[in-house]
Design a protein around this motif. Sequence first.
Motif, PDB file in Angstrom:
ATOM      1  N   PHE A 197      21.740 135.903  31.095  1.00  0.00           N
ATOM      2  CA  PHE A 197      22.841 135.020  30.699  1.00  0.00           C
ATOM      3  C   PHE A 197      23.918 134.965  31.779  1.00  0.00           C
ATOM      4  O   PHE A 197      24.385 133.889  32.158  1.00  0.00           O
ATOM      5  CB  PHE A 197      23.426 135.491  29.370  1.00  0.00           C
ATOM      6  N   ASN A 198      24.326 136.138  32.276  1.00  0.00           N
ATOM      7  CA  ASN A 198      25.345 136.165  33.322  1.00  0.00           C
ATOM      8  C   ASN A 198      24.864 135.473  34.595  1.00  0.00           C
ATOM      9  O   ASN A 198      25.641 134.806  35.289  1.00  0.00           O
ATOM     10  CB  ASN A 198      25.740 137.609  33.633  1.00  0.00           C
ATOM     11  N   MET A 199      23.582 135.633  34.902  1.00  0.00           N
ATOM     12  CA  MET A 199      23.041 134.985  36.089  1.00  0.00           C
ATOM     13  C   MET A 199      23.070 133.463  35.956  1.00  0.00           C
ATOM     14  O   MET A 199      23.413 132.756  36.904  1.00  0.00           O
ATOM     15  CB  MET A 199      21.602 135.472  36.325  1.00  0.00           C
ATOM     16  N   ILE A 200      22.761 132.950  34.766  1.00  0.00           N
ATOM     17  CA  ILE A 200      22.776 131.507  34.554  1.00  0.00           C
ATOM     18  C   ILE A 200      24.202 130.962  34.659  1.00  0.00           C
ATOM     19  O   ILE A 200      24.441 129.893  35.244  1.00  0.00           O
ATOM     20  CB  ILE A 200      22.145 131.170  33.188  1.00  0.00           C
ATOM     21  N   VAL A 201      25.155 131.697  34.092  1.00  0.00           N
ATOM     22  CA  VAL A 201      26.557 131.263  34.200  1.00  0.00           C
ATOM     23  C   VAL A 201      26.981 131.200  35.667  1.00  0.00           C
ATOM     24  O   VAL A 201      27.610 130.229  36.117  1.00  0.00           O
ATOM     25  CB  VAL A 201      27.466 132.214  33.406  1.00  0.00           C
ATOM     26  N   MET A 202      26.626 132.230  36.436  1.00  0.00           N
ATOM     27  CA  MET A 202      27.015 132.262  37.839  1.00  0.00           C
ATOM     28  C   MET A 202      26.273 131.193  38.627  1.00  0.00           C
ATOM     29  O   MET A 202      26.853 130.557  39.531  1.00  0.00           O
ATOM     30  CB  MET A 202      26.745 133.653  38.422  1.00  0.00           C
ATOM     31  N   ARG A 203      25.022 130.955  38.330  1.00  0.00           N
ATOM     32  CA  ARG A 203      24.253 129.924  39.038  1.00  0.00           C
ATOM     33  C   ARG A 203      24.857 128.544  38.788  1.00  0.00           C
ATOM     34  O   ARG A 203      24.990 127.740  39.719  1.00  0.00           O
ATOM     35  CB  ARG A 203      22.796 129.951  38.588  1.00  0.00           C
ATOM     36  N   ASN A 204      25.211 128.252  37.552  1.00  0.00           N
ATOM     37  CA  ASN A 204      25.827 126.958  37.259  1.00  0.00           C
ATOM     38  C   ASN A 204      27.157 126.803  37.997  1.00  0.00           C
ATOM     39  O   ASN A 204      27.507 125.695  38.427  1.00  0.00           O
ATOM     40  CB  ASN A 204      26.033 126.811  35.752  1.00  0.00           C
ATOM     41  N   PHE A 205      27.892 127.886  38.133  1.00  0.00           N
ATOM     42  CA  PHE A 205      29.150 127.816  38.877  1.00  0.00           C
ATOM     43  C   PHE A 205      28.883 127.528  40.346  1.00  0.00           C
ATOM     44  O   PHE A 205      29.572 126.706  40.964  1.00  0.00           O
ATOM     45  CB  PHE A 205      29.908 129.129  38.725  1.00  0.00           C
ATOM     46  N   PHE A 206      27.888 128.200  40.924  1.00  0.00           N
ATOM     47  CA  PHE A 206      27.563 127.973  42.332  1.00  0.00           C
ATOM     48  C   PHE A 206      27.127 126.526  42.572  1.00  0.00           C
ATOM     49  O   PHE A 206      27.427 125.949  43.625  1.00  0.00           O
ATOM     50  CB  PHE A 206      26.459 128.921  42.777  1.00  0.00           C
TER      51      PHE A 206
END
Length: 312
Positions: free
Chosen positions: A175-184
Amino acid sequence: MPVIDQLAQPDPTRRRPRRTAAGRPPWMDRPSPTMQSLKVVAIAAIVVVMLYPFLYVIMFSFADGRSVGSGQLWPTSFSTSAYESIFAGGVVTRSLLVTAGITVVGTLLSLVFTSMLAYGLTRTRQVPFSKAAMVMVLCTMFFGAGIIPNYLLVKQLGLLDSYWALILPGLISAFNMIVMRNFFMELPQELFESARIDGASEFRIFASIVLPLSKAVLAVIALFYAVGYWNSFFNALLYINDTTKWPIQLVLNQYVVQSNAMTDLQAPDRPAPPAQTVQMAIVVVATLPILVVYPFAQRFFTKGVLTGAIKG
């Protein structure tokens, strides 16, 4: 009448939003004194309901034997004997240091690997099989191996009774990885293209451009990871048999939830305070550090949540 002209005409049957005398919608007007009073009463009631249990725990952690024995709803005489006893015993102090070390190291490592994986999955053209890797990461959100396979894996890796058993199994949260990926992916791609023209490598772009522009989301994800590591006790319950390596949450579970004997928590040369005050003191000690850190990260948390919601 042509169709275009018919569409341009206002629909008389369409219901228009009600507006006040000032020409504004009702929700933009200042509420009446009665409505303001009702809101104040409702918010005050919610605050009391939320704060009373926490204040009750704090007050009874300072209560002495007379207040506890009399069954008072609110203690009237206070003592610090519970805190003196548990800190002199050494178990709580050692578990706090263990939890602090796991939280700091685990949060840093999780941030590093999560951000690197998230950035790699945004480079679909440069990284081969990135879409397949994304599908594998998403599958971990819906399917788990189970407790026994995870235990056997940790055992085969030789991580039993090791602090790494409390960090590595949850090193990357999907979940945290997806949030960070969308931000990037919302960052300006022109910056990356200009950096590549200047000869910057992908790691240089990641370290010099992506991370400095992502402080808000990094703070949010760091808070998520830190709270998770601090509050985690189930992995310690499974993988840690050495009581000297127990984190504070496992101590809290064993001596407060399970109501085990608390003789080893207290100093042998001190009179034993009431068991209820010792339990409340452990709850306060286990909860207070994360409450102290949260206000400093709140502004980053708010900014990180709102970032990406507004398109510019």
